[in-house]
Design a protein around this motif. Structure first.
Motif, mmCIF file in Angstrom:
data_model
loop_
_atom_site.group_PDB
_atom_site.id
_atom_site.type_symbol
_atom_site.label_atom_id
_atom_site.label_comp_id
_atom_site.label_asym_id
_atom_site.label_seq_id
_atom_site.Cartn_x
_atom_site.Cartn_y
_atom_site.Cartn_z
ATOM 1 N N UNK A 58 -72.856 -46.102 8.189
ATOM 2 C CA UNK A 58 -73.483 -47.050 7.696
ATOM 3 C C UNK A 58 -75.160 -46.650 7.671
ATOM 4 N N UNK A 59 -75.495 -45.972 8.925
ATOM 5 C CA UNK A 59 -76.677 -45.745 8.889
ATOM 6 C C UNK A 59 -76.979 -44.352 8.086
ATOM 7 N N UNK A 60 -76.268 -43.543 7.824
ATOM 8 C CA UNK A 60 -76.466 -42.297 6.977
ATOM 9 C C UNK A 60 -76.548 -42.775 5.724
ATOM 10 N N UNK A 61 -75.598 -43.726 5.202
ATOM 11 C CA UNK A 61 -75.598 -43.978 4.013
ATOM 12 C C UNK A 61 -76.813 -44.830 3.544
ATOM 13 N N UNK A 62 -77.348 -45.849 4.646
ATOM 14 C CA UNK A 62 -78.672 -46.208 4.603
ATOM 15 C C UNK A 62 -79.851 -45.598 4.166
ATOM 16 N N UNK A 95 -54.406 -52.859 26.851
ATOM 17 C CA UNK A 95 -55.499 -52.907 25.831
ATOM 18 C C UNK A 95 -56.225 -51.689 25.995
ATOM 19 N N UNK A 96 -56.193 -50.729 26.950
ATOM 20 C CA UNK A 96 -57.142 -49.785 27.260
ATOM 21 C C UNK A 96 -57.209 -48.731 25.922
ATOM 22 N N UNK A 97 -55.966 -48.264 25.478
ATOM 23 C CA UNK A 97 -55.926 -47.237 24.529
ATOM 24 C C UNK A 97 -56.562 -47.760 23.054
ATOM 25 N N UNK A 98 -56.144 -49.145 22.918
ATOM 26 C CA UNK A 98 -56.963 -49.737 21.631
ATOM 27 C C UNK A 98 -58.359 -50.085 21.849
ATOM 28 N N UNK A 99 -58.755 -50.496 23.053
ATOM 29 C CA UNK A 99 -60.407 -50.580 23.393
ATOM 30 C C UNK A 99 -61.191 -49.369 22.905
ATOM 31 N N UNK A 100 -60.373 -47.922 23.382
ATOM 32 C CA UNK A 100 -60.928 -46.842 23.232
ATOM 33 C C UNK A 100 -61.133 -46.380 21.780
ATOM 34 N N UNK A 101 -60.025 -46.674 21.127
ATOM 35 C CA UNK A 101 -59.816 -46.329 19.661
ATOM 36 C C UNK A 101 -60.969 -47.231 19.043
ATOM 37 N N UNK A 102 -61.122 -48.534 19.205
ATOM 38 C CA UNK A 102 -61.932 -49.573 18.886
ATOM 39 C C UNK A 102 -63.253 -48.941 18.898
ATOM 40 N N UNK A 103 -63.721 -48.608 20.328
ATOM 41 C CA UNK A 103 -65.145 -48.218 20.398
ATOM 42 C C UNK A 103 -65.504 -46.855 19.573
ATOM 43 N N UNK A 104 -64.639 -46.042 19.441
ATOM 44 C CA UNK A 104 -64.812 -44.770 18.543
ATOM 45 C C UNK A 104 -64.978 -44.981 17.317
ATOM 46 N N UNK A 105 -64.235 -46.235 16.648
ATOM 47 C CA UNK A 105 -64.266 -46.533 15.378
ATOM 48 C C UNK A 105 -65.550 -47.208 15.007
ATOM 49 N N UNK A 106 -66.051 -47.896 15.993
ATOM 50 C CA UNK A 106 -67.161 -48.916 15.979
ATOM 51 C C UNK A 106 -68.560 -47.752 15.581
ATOM 52 N N UNK A 107 -68.385 -46.773 16.617
ATOM 53 C CA UNK A 107 -69.572 -45.809 16.539
ATOM 54 C C UNK A 107 -69.789 -45.173 15.326
#
Length: 171
Positions: free
Chosen positions: A26-30, A8-20
Protein backbone atom coordinates in the motif's frame (compact mmCIF):
# COMPACT_ATOMS: atom_id res chain seq x y z
CA UNK A 1 -20.31 -25.97 22.14
CA UNK A 2 -17.17 -24.20 20.89
CA UNK A 3 -14.02 -26.19 20.21
CA UNK A 4 -10.74 -24.46 19.33
CA UNK A 5 -8.78 -25.00 16.13
CA UNK A 6 -5.43 -25.76 17.74
CA UNK A 7 -2.20 -23.82 18.13
CA UNK A 8 -2.06 -20.26 16.83
CA UNK A 9 1.67 -19.59 16.68
CA UNK A 10 2.16 -20.50 12.99
CA UNK A 11 -0.87 -18.51 11.90
CA UNK A 12 0.21 -15.49 13.98
CA UNK A 13 3.60 -15.54 12.25
CA UNK A 14 2.05 -15.78 8.79
CA UNK A 15 -0.45 -13.05 9.64
CA UNK A 16 2.28 -10.71 10.87
CA UNK A 17 4.26 -11.28 7.69
CA UNK A 18 1.22 -10.65 5.52
CA UNK A 19 0.37 -7.44 7.42
CA UNK A 20 3.91 -6.16 6.81
CA UNK A 21 3.72 -7.06 3.09
CA UNK A 22 0.28 -5.45 2.79
CA UNK A 23 1.56 -2.26 4.42
CA UNK A 24 4.61 -2.15 2.14
CA UNK A 25 2.46 -2.75 -0.94
CA UNK A 26 0.00 0.00 0.00
CA UNK A 27 2.86 2.41 0.81
CA UNK A 28 4.67 1.77 -2.49
CA UNK A 29 1.46 2.19 -4.51
CA UNK A 30 0.68 5.38 -2.54
CA UNK A 31 4.10 6.85 -3.28
CA UNK A 32 4.01 5.89 -6.97
CA UNK A 33 0.41 7.09 -7.34
CA UNK A 34 1.15 10.47 -5.73
CA UNK A 35 4.24 10.92 -7.91
CA UNK A 36 2.60 10.01 -11.24
CA UNK A 37 -1.16 10.60 -10.97
CA UNK A 38 -3.32 13.69 -10.53
CA UNK A 39 -4.49 14.32 -6.93
CA UNK A 40 -8.06 12.90 -7.08
CA UNK A 41 -6.94 9.80 -8.99
CA UNK A 42 -4.13 9.18 -6.48
CA UNK A 43 -6.63 9.45 -3.60
CA UNK A 44 -8.99 7.03 -5.37
CA UNK A 45 -6.07 4.61 -5.84
CA UNK A 46 -5.23 4.88 -2.12
CA UNK A 47 -8.84 4.14 -1.14
CA UNK A 48 -9.17 1.14 -3.46
CA UNK A 49 -5.78 -0.35 -2.52
CA UNK A 50 -6.38 0.29 1.18
CA UNK A 51 -9.85 -1.29 1.16
CA UNK A 52 -8.71 -4.33 -0.84
CA UNK A 53 -5.64 -4.84 1.36
CA UNK A 54 -7.70 -4.51 4.54
CA UNK A 55 -10.32 -6.99 3.26
CA UNK A 56 -7.64 -9.56 2.38
CA UNK A 57 -5.97 -9.14 5.76
CA UNK A 58 -9.27 -9.62 7.63
CA UNK A 59 -9.94 -12.82 5.69
CA UNK A 60 -6.42 -14.13 6.27
CA UNK A 61 -6.28 -13.41 10.03
CA UNK A 62 -9.85 -14.66 10.66
CA UNK A 63 -8.69 -18.20 11.67
CA UNK A 64 -7.05 -16.63 14.74
CA UNK A 65 -10.45 -16.00 16.38
CA UNK A 66 -12.39 -18.84 14.77
CA UNK A 67 -13.66 -22.04 16.42
CA UNK A 68 -15.57 -25.18 15.48
CA UNK A 69 -19.09 -25.21 16.89
CA UNK A 70 -21.55 -28.03 17.57
CA UNK A 71 -25.16 -27.04 18.29
CA UNK A 72 -27.55 -28.77 20.68
CA UNK A 73 -29.26 -30.28 17.61
CA UNK A 74 -25.98 -31.97 16.66
CA UNK A 75 -25.12 -29.75 13.69
CA UNK A 76 -21.36 -29.16 13.53
CA UNK A 77 -19.94 -26.11 11.82
CA UNK A 78 -16.27 -26.81 11.12
CA UNK A 79 -14.45 -23.71 9.93
CA UNK A 80 -11.12 -22.06 9.39
CA UNK A 81 -12.21 -18.46 9.80
CA UNK A 82 -13.54 -16.91 6.62
CA UNK A 83 -11.22 -19.08 4.50
CA UNK A 84 -13.37 -22.22 4.54
CA UNK A 85 -16.10 -24.13 6.31
CA UNK A 86 -18.39 -27.12 6.18
CA UNK A 87 -21.70 -27.76 7.94
CA UNK A 88 -21.99 -31.37 9.12
CA UNK A 89 -25.54 -32.46 9.93
CA UNK A 90 -26.56 -35.48 12.02
CA UNK A 91 -26.26 -38.59 9.88
CA UNK A 92 -23.60 -37.09 7.56
CA UNK A 93 -20.68 -38.78 9.34
CA UNK A 94 -19.98 -42.39 8.35
CA UNK A 95 -16.66 -42.62 10.18
CA UNK A 96 -14.76 -40.27 12.49
CA UNK A 97 -11.45 -40.59 14.25
CA UNK A 98 -8.16 -38.98 15.11
CA UNK A 99 -5.73 -38.62 12.23
CA UNK A 100 -1.94 -38.80 12.24
CA UNK A 101 -0.30 -37.27 9.16
CA UNK A 102 2.47 -39.14 7.39
CA UNK A 103 5.61 -37.93 5.68
CA UNK A 104 3.98 -38.66 2.32
CA UNK A 105 0.74 -36.86 3.22
CA UNK A 106 1.59 -34.19 5.81
CA UNK A 107 -1.03 -31.88 7.27
CA UNK A 108 -0.49 -28.54 5.60
CA UNK A 109 -1.78 -25.40 7.30
CA UNK A 110 -4.62 -23.58 5.59
CA UNK A 111 -7.61 -24.59 3.54
CA UNK A 112 -7.23 -27.23 0.88
CA UNK A 113 -9.34 -29.48 -1.28
CA UNK A 114 -8.20 -32.62 -3.09
CA UNK A 115 -10.36 -33.08 -6.19
CA UNK A 116 -9.43 -36.77 -6.48
CA UNK A 117 -10.42 -37.81 -2.97
CA UNK A 118 -12.90 -35.05 -2.12
CA UNK A 119 -11.01 -34.27 1.09
CA UNK A 120 -11.43 -30.79 2.53
CA UNK A 121 -8.64 -29.69 4.90
CA UNK A 122 -9.21 -27.04 7.58
CA UNK A 123 -5.89 -26.90 9.45
CA UNK A 124 -4.61 -23.88 11.40
CA UNK A 125 -1.50 -25.61 12.74
CA UNK A 126 0.16 -28.82 11.51
CA UNK A 127 1.29 -29.57 15.08
CA UNK A 128 -2.26 -29.59 16.50
CA UNK A 129 -4.31 -32.78 16.81
CA UNK A 130 -6.32 -33.65 13.71
CA UNK A 131 -9.71 -35.26 13.22
CA UNK A 132 -10.67 -37.02 9.98
CA UNK A 133 -14.38 -37.29 9.15
CA UNK A 134 -15.65 -39.47 6.33
CA UNK A 135 -19.12 -38.51 5.14
CA UNK A 136 -22.04 -40.73 4.11
CA UNK A 137 -22.66 -38.47 1.10
CA UNK A 138 -20.89 -35.52 -0.55
CA UNK A 139 -21.39 -32.53 1.77
CA UNK A 140 -21.41 -28.96 0.41
CA UNK A 141 -18.44 -26.94 1.68
CA UNK A 142 -16.89 -23.54 1.10
CA UNK A 143 -13.22 -22.77 0.67
CA UNK A 144 -11.08 -19.85 -0.49
CA UNK A 145 -13.88 -17.54 0.67
CA UNK A 146 -16.27 -18.13 -2.26
CA UNK A 147 -15.41 -21.45 -3.94
CA UNK A 148 -18.01 -24.18 -3.40
CA UNK A 149 -17.03 -27.85 -3.35
CA UNK A 150 -18.59 -31.21 -2.45
CA UNK A 151 -16.51 -32.87 0.25
CA UNK A 152 -16.51 -36.60 0.97
CA UNK A 153 -14.04 -36.20 3.85
CA UNK A 154 -12.91 -33.40 6.14
CA UNK A 155 -9.58 -33.13 7.91
CA UNK A 156 -9.87 -30.58 10.71
CA UNK A 157 -7.36 -29.33 13.25
CA UNK A 158 -8.64 -28.94 16.79
CA UNK A 159 -7.58 -28.27 20.39
CA UNK A 160 -9.55 -31.21 21.73
CA UNK A 161 -10.12 -34.05 19.24
CA UNK A 162 -11.84 -36.28 21.81
CA UNK A 163 -14.42 -33.62 22.66
CA UNK A 164 -15.13 -32.95 18.98
CA UNK A 165 -15.49 -36.67 18.23
CA UNK A 166 -17.83 -37.14 21.21
CA UNK A 167 -19.97 -34.18 20.11
CA UNK A 168 -20.22 -35.62 16.60
CA UNK A 169 -21.04 -39.10 17.95
CA UNK A 170 -23.93 -37.70 20.00
CA UNK A 171 -25.58 -36.30 16.89
Amino acid sequence: MRIGLGARRVWWAWSAGLVVLGFIEALVLHLIGNALLPGPVAVALDVVVGAATLALLVVFVSPLWSAHTVSDEGVAHLRLGLLGSVVVRPGDVAQAGSHTPTAIKPAEPGVGFDDETGRLSLVRSPTSPLVLLTFTRPVPARMQVFRRVLATECLAGTDDPQRLLEALAES
